[in-house]
Design an enzyme around this catalytic site. Structure first.
Site, mmCIF file in Angstrom:
data_model
loop_
_atom_site.group_PDB
_atom_site.id
_atom_site.type_symbol
_atom_site.label_atom_id
_atom_site.label_comp_id
_atom_site.label_asym_id
_atom_site.label_seq_id
_atom_site.Cartn_x
_atom_site.Cartn_y
_atom_site.Cartn_z
ATOM 1 N N CYS A 116 100.994 97.212 61.954
ATOM 2 C CA CYS A 116 100.334 98.266 61.175
ATOM 3 C C CYS A 116 99.607 99.225 62.118
ATOM 4 O O CYS A 116 98.904 98.795 63.024
ATOM 5 C CB CYS A 116 99.340 97.641 60.193
ATOM 6 S SG CYS A 116 98.498 98.875 59.191
ATOM 7 N N CYS A 119 91.956 98.301 61.758
ATOM 8 C CA CYS A 119 90.953 97.465 61.084
ATOM 9 C C CYS A 119 90.621 96.254 61.971
ATOM 10 O O CYS A 119 91.506 95.443 62.256
ATOM 11 C CB CYS A 119 91.477 97.002 59.723
ATOM 12 S SG CYS A 119 92.225 98.334 58.750
ATOM 13 N N CYS A 138 91.696 92.609 61.219
ATOM 14 C CA CYS A 138 93.044 92.319 60.694
ATOM 15 C C CYS A 138 94.064 91.888 61.742
ATOM 16 O O CYS A 138 94.347 92.616 62.696
ATOM 17 C CB CYS A 138 93.577 93.527 59.939
ATOM 18 S SG CYS A 138 95.146 93.142 59.118
ATOM 19 N N CYS A 145 100.890 88.689 44.012
ATOM 20 C CA CYS A 145 100.388 89.830 44.788
ATOM 21 C C CYS A 145 101.206 89.983 46.057
ATOM 22 O O CYS A 145 101.376 89.030 46.813
ATOM 23 C CB CYS A 145 98.934 89.600 45.186
ATOM 24 S SG CYS A 145 97.888 89.096 43.821
ATOM 25 N N CYS A 181 100.835 92.599 41.409
ATOM 26 C CA CYS A 181 99.879 93.417 42.149
ATOM 27 C C CYS A 181 100.489 93.726 43.511
ATOM 28 O O CYS A 181 101.152 92.869 44.084
ATOM 29 C CB CYS A 181 98.571 92.638 42.324
ATOM 30 S SG CYS A 181 97.342 93.516 43.312
ATOM 31 N N CYS A 209 92.267 97.035 41.737
ATOM 32 C CA CYS A 209 91.744 95.829 42.368
ATOM 33 C C CYS A 209 91.085 96.287 43.663
ATOM 34 O O CYS A 209 91.770 96.766 44.567
ATOM 35 C CB CYS A 209 92.881 94.850 42.659
ATOM 36 S SG CYS A 209 92.363 93.427 43.651
ATOM 37 N N ARG A 228 87.310 87.788 42.268
ATOM 38 C CA ARG A 228 88.246 86.849 42.917
ATOM 39 C C ARG A 228 87.653 86.279 44.195
ATOM 40 O O ARG A 228 87.297 87.030 45.109
ATOM 41 C CB ARG A 228 89.573 87.566 43.228
ATOM 42 C CG ARG A 228 90.228 88.101 41.959
ATOM 43 C CD ARG A 228 91.564 88.760 42.233
ATOM 44 N NE ARG A 228 91.989 89.479 41.041
ATOM 45 C CZ ARG A 228 92.711 88.954 40.045
ATOM 46 N NH1 ARG A 228 93.124 87.707 40.110
ATOM 47 N NH2 ARG A 228 93.022 89.675 38.984
#
Ligand code: SAM
Ligand code: DTB
Ligand code: SF4
Length: 320
Positions: free
Chosen positions: A57, A61, A64, A103, A135, A195, A267
């Site tokens: 990616c 972040c 991550c 998800c 999701c 979400c 969640r």
């Protein structure tokens, strides 16, 4: 908490901080009161996660493992987008194991129109035809792309604020907080449910946690789903050396989210693996009514499914 606690959109940082820091018994009592007003008590939704496109990616972040920026150190291998049939096979297995929401996450900065997005649309249609909630979390979206996902029957789009606008710059430099709010806005306008939540344990202050909840709860419509993640420190990421948080901090965060967004499904998300059953049950008492279910989150380990089933049974809870 009175029997008619209002749905508010005018939260102030200091009052949120006060809730977060209130005596734990008081906080739990209030949160449980709000929870019972708005939710059938004793139920927990099982949601299963699948990384449909892993690694490489372009975003940075700091938490991550899928960011290309840390790939040399994490050693995470890049994988192409999975094919539709393999994804639907995983969804079927998740459904048979008891999950009612599936998800799918892709390590993309943003969605690009074309073959890959068409495949994701087919995955969404396939999951919905299995009578499960679907999701996806695919990074930034345009309004047209959100509308296409809505047409495919998507239940929810996950896009987290992650932290406060003030602390955000310390965590991500490759996209802005406003970019995130714009994507959430496009999702809301498309009719797909939102979400959105965040992560604690990244070195943020309590005020940062309060600010994140304040911004979520002051949206025109509250997110239907609020994932609260505890940082999973992954070796090779800039946050790999961080200490795990005290589980009671997670309990406090869940309880405060529950009080502020009474109707949302809160969640208990990443980081559940470090919690013993008692801490997980405290989170549920604080208002968490969903867990990620299945051995894996996206790239990291999750709790054992048999242990989860036993915990739910021993606590006398029902699966929603
Ligand atoms: N690329 C998309 C995006 O960021 O919008 C979707 C996938 S991303 C992995 C989804 C969310 O997972 C992030 O927003 C973050 O809140 C959470 N997450 C990622 N790594 C994590 C970690 N190590 N610990 C806790 N939560 C994490
Ligand atoms: C969310 O808030 N947590 C999930 C889901 N949304 C996509 C992801 C957690 C990922 C944890 C790190 C990993 O397994 O890669
Ligand atoms: Fe990419 Fe999402 Fe990971 Fe950020 S959190 S690096 S956007 S996969």
């Amino acid at each position: 908490m009175s029997a008619t606690s209002p749905i508010r959109h005018d939260w102030q940082t200091d009052e949120v901080l006060e809730i977060l820091e209130s005596p734990l018994m008081e906080l739990l009592y209030q949160a449980q009161g709000v929870h019972r007003e708005h939710h059938e008590d004793n139920t927990v939704q099982l949601a299963s996660l699948l990384s449909i496109k892993t690694g490489a990616c372009p975003e940075d972040c700091k938490y991550c493992p899928q960011s290309a920026h840390y790939a040399k150190k994490t050693g995470l291998k890049k994988e192409a987008l999975m094919d539709v049939d393999s994804v639907l096979e995983k969804a079927k297995i998740a459904k048979e194991a008891g999950a009612s929401r599936f998800c799918m996450g892709a390590a993309w900065k943003q969605v690009r129109d074309g073959e890959d997005f068409d495949k994701v649309i087919d995955m969404v249609k396939g999951v919905r035809s299995m009578d499960m909630e679907a999701c996806v979390t695919l990074g930034m979206l345009t309004q047209d792309q959100a509308n296409r996902l809505a047409e495919a029957g998507l239940t929810a789009y996950n896009h987290n604020l992650d932290t406060s606008p003030e602390f955000y710059k310390e965590i991500i430099t490759t996209r802005t907080y406003q970019d995130r709010l714009d994507t959430i806005d496009a999702v809301r306008k498309s009719g797909v449910t939102v979400c959105s939540g965040g992560i604690i344990g990244m070195g943020e202050t309590l005020r940062d946690r309060a600010r994140m909840l304040e911004i979520l709860a002051n949206l025109e419509t509250h997110p239907e789903s609020v994932p609260i993640n505890a940082l999973v420190p992954v070796e090779g990421t800039p946050m790999g050396d961080r200490d795990r948080i005290d589980p009671l901090e997670l309990v406090r965060m869940v309880a405060t989210a529950r009080i502020m967004m009474p109707k949302a499904r809160v969640r208990l998300s990443a980081g559940r693996e470090m919690l013993n059953r008692e801490a997980q049950i405290l989170c549920m008492m604080a208002g968490a009514n969903s867990i990620f279910y299945g051995e894996k989150l996206l790239t990291t380990a999750n709790n054992d499914t048999l242990e989860d089933q036993e915990m739910i049974k021993d606590a006398g809870m029902k699966v929603a």
